[in-house]
Enzyme design. Structure first.
Site, PDB file in Angstrom:
ATOM      1  N   GLY A  45       0.816  -1.221   0.000  1.00 30.49           N
ATOM      2  CA  GLY A  45       0.000   0.000   0.000  1.00 30.49           C
ATOM      3  C   GLY A  45       0.843   1.260   0.000  1.00 30.49           C
ATOM      4  O   GLY A  45       0.541   2.234  -0.703  1.00 30.49           O
ATOM      5  N   CYS A  46       1.915   1.246   0.769  1.00 25.34           N
ATOM      6  CA  CYS A  46       2.789   2.416   0.842  1.00 25.34           C
ATOM      7  C   CYS A  46       3.510   2.644  -0.481  1.00 25.34           C
ATOM      8  O   CYS A  46       3.745   3.786  -0.874  1.00 25.34           O
ATOM      9  CB  CYS A  46       3.779   2.263   1.987  1.00 25.34           C
ATOM     10  SG  CYS A  46       2.965   2.208   3.604  1.00 25.34           S
ATOM     11  N   THR A  47       3.841   1.578  -1.179  1.00 21.34           N
ATOM     12  CA  THR A  47       4.497   1.697  -2.482  1.00 21.34           C
ATOM     13  C   THR A  47       3.537   2.284  -3.516  1.00 21.34           C
ATOM     14  O   THR A  47       3.906   3.200  -4.268  1.00 21.34           O
ATOM     15  CB  THR A  47       5.039   0.327  -2.937  1.00 21.34           C
ATOM     16  OG1 THR A  47       5.999  -0.126  -1.973  1.00 21.34           O
ATOM     17  CG2 THR A  47       5.695   0.422  -4.301  1.00 21.34           C
ATOM     18  N   ALA A  50       3.188   6.019  -2.716  1.00 22.23           N
ATOM     19  CA  ALA A  50       4.394   6.782  -3.045  1.00 22.23           C
ATOM     20  C   ALA A  50       4.580   6.920  -4.554  1.00 22.23           C
ATOM     21  O   ALA A  50       4.960   7.987  -5.047  1.00 22.23           O
ATOM     22  CB  ALA A  50       5.617   6.118  -2.417  1.00 22.23           C
TER      23      ALA A  50
END
Length: 157
Positions: A45-47, A50
């Site tokens: 999710g963070c990738t 970003a």
């Protein structure tokens, strides 16, 4: 969790970035600042979140806006994330989660039956004078960049 009050100065901070340089919110007076808190570098999710920001850099530049990502990751983990995903914006390390606490995003989480303390994915939009204008508590990683751009275009330009 209690977020800082909109219409007031955003909480100040100074943290190390992915290159171990000190970065302060005050460094960006005169620009809109998107501060987004995310749980952990290089997770799915963070990738996605970003990379959406990375791909929208030109749009943010046109809107006089810088984006700062903050997580409890160490700078060495942030540099790996930055290099692997070719990120073109600042990531800050909040290892002791003091800044996350000052923004009200550190607290109890539940995941797969486990309870633990961590960062709640939240975004804060600060205007050119350092005033907190908007809190996005419900963030969708896939559309985060578009949602932020839309808010800035409709409210800060």
């Amino acid at each position: 969790m209690k977020f800082p009050e909109t219409g007031k100065k955003a909480p100040k901070f100074t943290l190390l970035d992915q290159n171990q340089n000190k970065v302060s919110l005050a460094d960006y007076l005169g620009k809109n600042v998107v501060i987004y808190f995310y749980p952990k570098a290089s997770t799915p999710g963070c990738t996605v979140q970003a990379c959406g920001i990375r791909d929208s850099k030109r749009v943010f530049d046109k809107l006089n806006t810088v984006v700062i990502g903050i997580s409890p990751d160490a700078p060495r983990r942030l540099i790996n994330f930055t290099e692997k995903q070719d990120l073109n914006f600042t990531l800050l390390s909040d290892e002791d989660h003091a800044v996350a606490e000052s923004y009200g995003v550190w607290g109890e989480k539940k995941f797969m039956g486990r309870v633990f303390d961590g960062i709640h994915r939240t975004t804060f939009i600060v205007d050119t004078k350092g005033i907190l204008r908007h809190v996005m508590a419900k963030v969708k990683t896939k559309t985060h960049h578009e949602d932020v751009v839309q808010y800035i275009e409709n409210n800060l330009i």
